[in-house]
Design an enzyme around this catalytic site. Structure first.
Site, PDB file in Angstrom:
ATOM      1  N   CYS A  77       9.450  55.172  59.112  1.00  0.00           N
ATOM      2  CA  CYS A  77       8.368  55.274  60.590  1.00  0.00           C
ATOM      3  C   CYS A  77       8.219  54.466  60.759  1.00  0.00           C
ATOM      4  O   CYS A  77       8.686  54.099  62.078  1.00  0.00           O
ATOM      5  CB  CYS A  77       7.301  55.726  59.358  1.00  0.00           C
ATOM      6  SG  CYS A  77       7.391  56.972  58.672  1.00  0.00           S
ATOM      7  N   HIS A 135       4.088  52.137  64.240  1.00  0.00           N
ATOM      8  CA  HIS A 135       3.786  51.590  62.655  1.00  0.00           C
ATOM      9  C   HIS A 135       4.397  50.255  62.151  1.00  0.00           C
ATOM     10  O   HIS A 135       5.693  49.998  62.111  1.00  0.00           O
ATOM     11  CB  HIS A 135       4.140  52.397  61.695  1.00  0.00           C
ATOM     12  CG  HIS A 135       4.227  52.375  60.924  1.00  0.00           C
ATOM     13  ND1 HIS A 135       4.656  53.338  59.590  1.00  0.00           N
ATOM     14  CD2 HIS A 135       4.126  51.192  59.682  1.00  0.00           C
ATOM     15  CE1 HIS A 135       3.918  53.279  58.294  1.00  0.00           C
ATOM     16  NE2 HIS A 135       4.168  51.495  58.128  1.00  0.00           N
TER      17      HIS A 135
END
Length: 484
Positions: A77, A135
């Site tokens: 991510c 992220h």
């Protein structure tokens, strides 16, 4: 007669002015991203494509250009999102996994590094972001409004699947759909599209799902009767021909993936993944419908992507963080008014790194000089246009984070190097599952040697720009001294 000619001239002039205004109108951007959504809906219809209920994503894919061979720069991510949103590849930033501290990256913390939101805000756009977009790396000052993602609370009695606690769980959620965070993020994006804007906008909406745990309303599970679930093909000895570092990446025999299979929960797990996929499709569809009914539908570029792929048992692995097809293959769709035509399909090998320069070119804004990737505009205009592959994915060792792994996905196949010596090669034209490692097969020696030359800065491990940056600073100091 003169009056008729004058009328015609005025009409032609008005048309020209209208066209000029349209040409000069700055395009808006609707940036849509889903987490952990794999590429099953691109697969053979007899296996997954016909089984994945995603009418809104299919409609979007059919309305523009669908890139069927798009790959992430990192199968995790944080590094994936950091890469495509900053324009800096992992093998330059040194960021390959979630555990690494991004503020220690010399490259990402340079003053001239701009996120996509930063680029558009600097270029006069209003910027809005809702849900999971970045992220770990972001420039929050570059958003007019930014509301990050939150996980939905676990249902009472969790873990529901009774196999593991934490993320690796699934089952019906106790919340009403309108109470779920991805739904609320879509609500916020829709509200932006319903407003009147006096400036062009960059609007990003990202879903946390189908990241685990898979908690969605029961109705989505009901769409996938267990007896109709199609399971991925697994090969029991799939790890036998892998080098040691590759085996470590897979999690190996006895992993959570094996536990799911051996306890008879595999079909149930796949059902939950598909149910969550359809929930995501529903939220994306709501945002797309809002755009369709807004005054911005004809001057808004839409891009949809997934940050990486997802394993559901293949190679004894669950989730992501691998350099095989399941972990690296992504969805990527573009619709650009006046550029793309409906029904476009491109089979060229492209990278999520190509999104940054593409949006910049489409909107007529100047990207920073340092960015990686190449503009896809030529492929948006002609999906079959000539193209040299750019599909490179990086990962680092779980313990020794300065040890980089690099995979090249190419028309010739997939070549992967772990550390300095361990390698894989798959002839994906004959072996789409990547079941047979052909690295020692003399038949492919020339191909492998060609692909080895495409590995970027490998010798400098996970920080290939460190020496380049040092040289750059030395040269800058020399220039300053001469000017003093």
């Amino acid at each position: 007669m003169k009056r008729i000619l004058l009328t015609i001239m005025l009409m032609v002039s008005a048309i020209c002015v209208t066209r000029a205004d349209a040409a000069n109108e700055r395009m808006n951007v609707l940036f849509l991203v889903a987490d952990d959504l794999n590429s099953w809906m691109l697969e053979d219809a007899d296996r997954y494509a016909g089984k994945v209920i995603a009418p809104n994503l299919r409609k979007l894919a059919d309305s523009g250009v669908n890139f069927t061979r798009a790959y992430t720069a990192a199968p995790v991510c944080s590094p994936s999102r950091t890469a495509f949103f900053s324009g800096v590849a992992p093998w330059k930033s040194g960021i390959y996994n979630n555990a690494q501290t991004i503020n220690k990256s010399e490259v990402l913390n340079r003053d001239d590094v701009l996120s996509l939101a930063g680029l558009f805000k600097k270029s006069g756009y209003d910027t809005f972001g809702y849900g999971k977009i970045t992220h770990g790396w972001d420039q929050k000052e570059h958003w007019n409004e930014h509301v990050g993602h939150k996980r939905d609370p676990a249902p009472p009695g969790a873990p529901l699947a009774k196999l593991s606690g934490g993320e690796q769980d699934w089952g019906p959620i106790h919340l009403a759909e309108e109470q779920m965070n991805d739904t609320r993020g879509a609500d916020k994006a829709i509200a932006v599209l319903e407003k009147q804007h006096d400036k062009p906008f960059f609007l990003a909406y990202g879903t946390f799902n189908p990241h685990m745990p898979w908690y969605v309303p029961q109705e989505y599970f009901d769409m996938y009767p267990l007896e109709q679930i199609v399971l991925p093909e697994l090969k029991e000895d799939d790890l036998d021909d892998l080098p040691p570092l590759a085996k470590a990446v897979s999690d190996g025999i006895g992993s959570f993936a094996d536990k799911v299979v051996e306890t008879g929960k595999h079909r149930e797990a796949v059902q939950a993944y598909l149910a969550t996929t359809t929930y995501v499709d529903t939220q994306i569809g709501r945002v797309l419908d809002a755009l369709e009914h807004s005054p911005y539908k004809d001057n808004t570029i839409v891009v949809f992507l997934t940050d990486h792929g997802f394993h559901l048992g293949e190679k004894h692995h669950w989730q992501k963080t691998t350099l095989w097809e399941e972990g690296t293959h992504t969805l990527l769709m573009f619709r650009a008014p006046g550029v793309t035509k409906a029904g476009g399909v491109s089979e060229r090998f492209v990278s999520l790194m190509d999104i940054y320069p593409t949006l910049a070119e489409l909107c007529g804004v100047t990207p920073p000089a340092y960015i990686d990737g190449r503009s896809l505009v030529s492929l948006l205009e002609d999906p079959q246009a000539p193209w040299e592959s750019t599909a490179i994915t990086g990962l680092c060792d779980k313990v020794k984070t300065d040890l980089a792994y690099i995979s090249i996905r190419h028309e010739l196949g997939r070549y992967t190097r772990y550390g300095a010596d361990e390698e894989e090669f798959y002839d994906t034209t004959k072996d789409p599952h990547e079941w047979t490692n052909e690295i020692d097969n003399p038949k492919y020696a020339t191909t492998v040697n060609n692909l080895r030359t495409l590995v970027p800065g490998f010798e400098n491990a996970a920080h290939p720009l460190s020496s380049a940056l040092t040289r750059e600073r030395r040269e800058t100091k020399k220039v300053k001294k001469k000017g003093e």
